[in-house]
Design a protein around this motif. Structure first.
Motif, PDB file in Angstrom:
ATOM      1  N   MET A 193       0.808  -1.333  -0.015  1.00 41.57           N
ATOM      2  CA  MET A 193      -0.009   0.184   0.049  1.00 41.57           C
ATOM      3  C   MET A 193       0.892   1.213   0.065  1.00 41.57           C
ATOM      4  O   MET A 193       0.479   2.274  -0.602  1.00 41.57           O
ATOM      5  CB  MET A 193      -0.949   0.156   1.097  1.00 41.57           C
ATOM      6  N   ILE A 194       1.898   1.291   0.674  1.00 43.33           N
ATOM      7  CA  ILE A 194       3.049   2.494   0.693  1.00 43.33           C
ATOM      8  C   ILE A 194       3.471   2.666  -0.690  1.00 43.33           C
ATOM      9  O   ILE A 194       3.239   3.898  -1.146  1.00 43.33           O
ATOM     10  CB  ILE A 194       4.065   2.140   1.597  1.00 43.33           C
ATOM     11  N   LEU A 216      -1.564  -3.406  12.095  1.00 45.31           N
ATOM     12  CA  LEU A 216      -0.887  -2.820  10.994  1.00 45.31           C
ATOM     13  C   LEU A 216      -0.913  -1.142  11.015  1.00 45.31           C
ATOM     14  O   LEU A 216       0.145  -0.611  10.672  1.00 45.31           O
ATOM     15  CB  LEU A 216      -1.354  -3.258   9.548  1.00 45.31           C
ATOM     16  N   LYS A 217      -1.942  -0.666  11.277  1.00 42.80           N
ATOM     17  CA  LYS A 217      -2.232   0.743  11.390  1.00 42.80           C
ATOM     18  C   LYS A 217      -1.234   1.456  12.383  1.00 42.80           C
ATOM     19  O   LYS A 217      -0.792   2.556  12.087  1.00 42.80           O
ATOM     20  CB  LYS A 217      -3.743   1.063  11.741  1.00 42.80           C
ATOM     21  N   GLY A 218      -0.997   0.542  13.486  1.00 48.81           N
ATOM     22  CA  GLY A 218      -0.280   1.191  14.586  1.00 48.81           C
ATOM     23  C   GLY A 218       1.326   0.775  14.529  1.00 48.81           C
ATOM     24  O   GLY A 218       1.903   1.426  15.315  1.00 48.81           O
ATOM     25  N   GLY A 219       1.688  -0.028  13.464  1.00 46.38           N
ATOM     26  CA  GLY A 219       3.051  -0.348  13.147  1.00 46.38           C
ATOM     27  C   GLY A 219       3.739   0.653  12.150  1.00 46.38           C
ATOM     28  O   GLY A 219       2.849   1.633  11.790  1.00 46.38           O
ATOM     29  N   PRO A 220       5.053   0.521  12.061  1.00 43.61           N
ATOM     30  CA  PRO A 220       5.536   1.283  10.894  1.00 43.61           C
ATOM     31  C   PRO A 220       5.060   1.539   9.624  1.00 43.61           C
ATOM     32  O   PRO A 220       4.991   2.705   9.049  1.00 43.61           O
ATOM     33  CB  PRO A 220       6.905   0.678  10.814  1.00 43.61           C
ATOM     34  N   TYR A 221       4.465   0.326   9.056  1.00 41.76           N
ATOM     35  CA  TYR A 221       3.780   0.543   7.500  1.00 41.76           C
ATOM     36  C   TYR A 221       2.592   1.578   7.646  1.00 41.76           C
ATOM     37  O   TYR A 221       2.540   2.482   6.952  1.00 41.76           O
ATOM     38  CB  TYR A 221       3.319  -0.753   7.077  1.00 41.76           C
TER      39      TYR A 221
END
Length: 374
Positions: A193-194, A216-221
């Motif tokens: 997505m990035i 995922l939202k709370g992680g680096p990505y």
């Protein structure tokens, strides 16, 4: 949905500007095991792109039909490029572990068509994403050529040509959305997505972001995706564009304000961005079609070496006014517009205001929407 491994030769290579703010502490190894019967003597390289420059990570000579390339594995996903005798061949997803590459026909000049990569589900998904993106570029070229042949036809007939391609683009968008929804809690969904978020509409950005898991939202990505979306929001449509002054290939100043009254496309590219170079004929076709109607391109090179910039510009006949700060990813124009990867395009309206990012695969449709209906 079936994973596409060989659908399209000429895999899309994305520039290594992605995830600039994420720490990549390296603790484990990534190994590429190449099997190549008949390939003895060939020179293999693993490379990446940093600030518009190619960086070699490892190299090896094929001996007895095999070679091994090794590099430290970052904590988060990144991409590297496998080349043979310095000719780009495959994009590989870097992770802690190994990827097997099998080349089955050393005599075939189209080595990508005879190369199998086994790096697990994540590598398959990355290849699928790249294949879908490349299919979009090629479909766009076909649509552009069809419209160019429609000179003299009514606007309704031109609209019919554009509409005939819509199901294809809708299916490609669905294929990309599939990764985000099917693998919403896997890091590969965030990484892919990035790569694509800057090309989505604001509505699509939020839809895809919200499809990701809470983890995922709370992680680096997820944090990087949110940052990209917020940056785009902060550069809302209708707000004054970045009023830059840049240097062209002759060290003459180029001001955005000099082009007020025209639609200006900021086309971010570099000599190391293979998709940018492959798109050059497509962009030139559109430039030649619309430049007399009030359209201009300012091609912003993110190279760091002047010779590389000039040579690629001349060899590939890059369209428009040429500028570069030779600062790579730190180019002030690119930083203002949050450019994360290339190709990347931003449109400025005749009043000098932001008209939004343009999906490179839909540039022809965007220009037709602006100019052909006046």
């Amino acid at each position: 949905m079936r994973i596409l491994k060989k659908a399209i030769p000429g895999l899309l290579m994305m520039l290594g500007l992605i995830l600039p703010a994420i720490s990549q502490a390296q603790t484990k190894s990534f190994n590429v095991n190449v099997k190549w019967p008949g390939g003895d003597g060939r020179y293999l390289e693993l490379t990446t792109n940093r600030d518009g420059a190619v960086v070699r990570l490892d190299s090896a000579i094929v001996k007895n039909g095999a070679a091994v390339l090794t590099m430290p594995a970052p904590e988060i996903y990144s991409s590297v490029y496998l080349s043979i005798n310095r000719a780009y061949m495959k994009e590989l997803l870097v992770h802690a572990g190994k990827t097997d590459v099998m080349i089955t026909n050393a005599a075939d000049p189209q080595l990508q068509a005879t190369t199998q990569v086994n790096g697990g589900l994540e590598q398959d998904l990355l290849e699928e994403y790249n294949n879908v993106f490349m299919k979009g570029l090629r479909t766009n070229l076909a649509r552009t050529q069809a419209l160019k042949k429609s000179v003299g036809k009514t606007q309704a007939q031109k609209d019919s040509i554009i509409a005939s391609y819509k199901p294809i683009f809708d299916s490609l968008l669905h294929a990309q959305d599939y990764v985000t929804t099917k693998y919403a809690d896997q890091d590969i969904a965030g990484y892919i997505m990035i790569k694509r978020v800057a090309f989505l509409t604001p509505e699509e950005q939020e839809k895809q972001y919200n499809a990701l898991s809470k983890r995922l939202k709370g992680g680096p990505y997820g944090l990087e995706i949110r940052s990209i979306i917020d940056n785009v929001t902060n550069r809302k449509l209708g707000k004054p564009a970045f009023q830059f002054t840049a240097s062209d290939q002759n060290n003459h100043p180029v001001k955005l304000s000099d082009y007020k009254g025209k639609y200006v496309l900021l086309d971010f590219w570099s000599s190391t961005c293979a998709p940018c170079l492959r798109m050059a004929p497509y962009v030139k076709q559109l430039y030649d079609t619309y430049k007399q109607k009030g359209f201009e391109i300012i091609a912003v090179s993110l190279d760091t070496k002047r010779n590389d910039w000039i040579a690629a510009m001349q060899k590939h006949d890059i369209s428009g006014v040429q500028v570069s700060s030779l600062k790579g990813a730190h180019d002030p124009i690119a930083k203002f517009y949050g450019v994360q990867q290339m190709p990347s395009m931003i449109l400025i309206d005749p009043q000098g205001n932001n008209a939004g990012p343009v999906d490179p695969t839909k540039l022809d449709a965007k220009l037709a929407e602006i100019f052909d209906k006046k």
